[in-house]
Design a protein around this motif. Structure first.
Motif, mmCIF file in Angstrom:
data_model
loop_
_atom_site.group_PDB
_atom_site.id
_atom_site.type_symbol
_atom_site.label_atom_id
_atom_site.label_comp_id
_atom_site.label_asym_id
_atom_site.label_seq_id
_atom_site.Cartn_x
_atom_site.Cartn_y
_atom_site.Cartn_z
ATOM 1 N N GLU A 1 0.811 -1.203 0.000
ATOM 2 C CA GLU A 1 0.000 0.000 0.000
ATOM 3 C C GLU A 1 0.851 1.261 0.000
ATOM 4 N N PHE A 2 0.296 2.281 -0.606
ATOM 5 C CA PHE A 2 0.939 3.579 -0.694
ATOM 6 C C PHE A 2 1.031 4.219 0.685
ATOM 7 N N ARG B 1 -0.204 6.517 -6.570
ATOM 8 C CA ARG B 1 -0.508 5.646 -5.434
ATOM 9 C C ARG B 1 -0.592 4.173 -5.831
ATOM 10 N N LYS C 1 -1.244 10.456 7.540
ATOM 11 C CA LYS C 1 -1.248 11.915 7.453
ATOM 12 C C LYS C 1 -1.186 12.522 8.846
ATOM 13 N N TYR D 1 0.214 11.943 1.006
ATOM 14 C CA TYR D 1 0.205 10.930 2.058
ATOM 15 C C TYR D 1 -1.056 10.083 2.019
ATOM 16 N N ALA D 2 -0.917 8.858 2.471
ATOM 17 C CA ALA D 2 -2.096 8.047 2.741
ATOM 18 C C ALA D 2 -2.801 8.629 3.960
ATOM 19 N N ASP D 3 -4.115 8.494 3.984
ATOM 20 C CA ASP D 3 -4.879 9.027 5.109
ATOM 21 C C ASP D 3 -4.426 8.420 6.427
ATOM 22 N N SER D 4 -4.008 7.186 6.407
ATOM 23 C CA SER D 4 -3.639 6.477 7.633
ATOM 24 C C SER D 4 -2.369 7.028 8.280
#
Length: 126
Positions: free
Chosen positions: A46-47, A108, A65, A60-63
């Motif tokens: 995953e990105f 991504r 950020k 950024y990935a939300d996870s």
């Protein structure tokens, strides 16, 4: 030829910080986007974050950020990933990747990258 080598992984406790490095060689580093991906056991890659080639904008990935920061030092041909407030769910092998023909809409997507490092393990204990 393009080579990427990650370093800086390790075993830390939840809430700790780590800084990963991705050292690049074999191409004009400053001209290309570099991204970080991660892969946990049994999960897809995953990105995590990317820094765009021309604008130096970061994504950024939300996870991650607000906790992770990607940066680059073109003089050292190195990209960094500063990881703060680490969580158990951040445990994974972290990879840096680059591609000479990447377009924004593909940033991504791991399959759009041609060049990868071997990865560095990050383990966060809770």
């Amino acid at each position: 030829q393009v080579q990427l080598v990650e370093s800086g992984g390790g075993l830390v406790q939840a809430g700790d910080s780590l800084r990963l490095s991705c050292a690049a060689s074999g191409y004009t580093f400053s001209r290309y986007t570099v991204a970080w991906f991660r892969q946990a056991p049994g999960k897809e890659r995953e990105f995590v974050a990317a820094i765009w080639r021309s604008t130096q904008n970061t994504y950024y990935a939300d996870s991650v950020k607000g906790r992770f920061t990607i940066s680059r030092d073109n003089a050292k041909n190195t990209v960094y990933l500063q990881m703060n407030s680490l969580k158990a769910e951040d445990t994974a092998v972290y990879y840096c990747a680059t591609d000479t023909g990447l377009i924004m809409s593909s940033m991504r997507t791991p399959t759009m990258y041609d060049y990868w490092g071997p990865g560095t393990q990050v383990t966060v204990s809770s």
